[in-house]
Scaffold this motif. Sequence first.
Motif, mmCIF file in Angstrom:
data_model
loop_
_atom_site.group_PDB
_atom_site.id
_atom_site.type_symbol
_atom_site.label_atom_id
_atom_site.label_comp_id
_atom_site.label_asym_id
_atom_site.label_seq_id
_atom_site.Cartn_x
_atom_site.Cartn_y
_atom_site.Cartn_z
ATOM 1 N N GLU A 1 0.835 -1.209 0.000
ATOM 2 C CA GLU A 1 0.000 0.000 0.000
ATOM 3 C C GLU A 1 0.867 1.255 0.000
ATOM 4 O OE1 GLU A 1 -2.713 2.870 -0.108
ATOM 5 O OE2 GLU A 1 -3.095 0.753 -0.515
ATOM 6 N N THR B 1 2.410 1.640 -3.510
ATOM 7 C CA THR B 1 1.367 1.982 -4.479
ATOM 8 C C THR B 1 0.908 3.430 -4.315
ATOM 9 O OG1 THR B 1 0.629 -0.316 -4.519
ATOM 10 C CG2 THR B 1 -0.910 1.324 -5.357
ATOM 11 N N LYS C 1 1.342 5.603 -7.861
ATOM 12 C CA LYS C 1 0.199 5.559 -8.769
ATOM 13 C C LYS C 1 -0.111 6.957 -9.296
ATOM 14 C CE LYS C 1 -4.349 3.620 -9.265
ATOM 15 N NZ LYS C 1 -5.341 2.751 -8.677
ATOM 16 N N ASP D 1 3.566 3.182 -14.392
ATOM 17 C CA ASP D 1 3.600 3.440 -12.949
ATOM 18 C C ASP D 1 4.456 2.436 -12.191
ATOM 19 O OD1 ASP D 1 2.032 5.685 -13.121
ATOM 20 O OD2 ASP D 1 0.210 4.718 -12.417
#
Length: 139
Positions: free
Chosen positions: A100, A103, A107, A114
């Motif tokens: 998480e 990301t 992102k 990405d």
Amino acid sequence: MKEIMAVVRMNKTNATKKALIDAGVAGFTAVKVLGRGKPVEDPSVIQERKNQLLELAMDESVDPEDAEQQVVSFLDGTRLFPRRLFTILAHDEDVPRIIEAITAVNKTENKVGDGAIFVMPVADAVRVRTGEAGEAAIW
């Protein structure tokens, strides 16, 4: 015990390092790599990339022949892009939090490139200094 490999844009290196530290990752390795993902098939993305390179060529910051070669290699999938590869060893329960964190800072608004994250099992680890093995060796 898991190994997390994250391939991110070069300009996201510092943000990724900070996100990993903020997520409580005790240690990681980062190296410069070259690579590419799935070739782009969306005509609008291809046209946008062509336009960017042609604009650079018109500004004379890029040789027109070089710009054309970049377009061709972008389209045929042979061009490799500079990226940063982060490698992290983590306890199983920490993996979702780490993914998480990576990301969240990498992102973009649905832009190609990405990055990617791979998670693999690790059979064993040994800390050289102390001889600790297994889970104890990964902080």
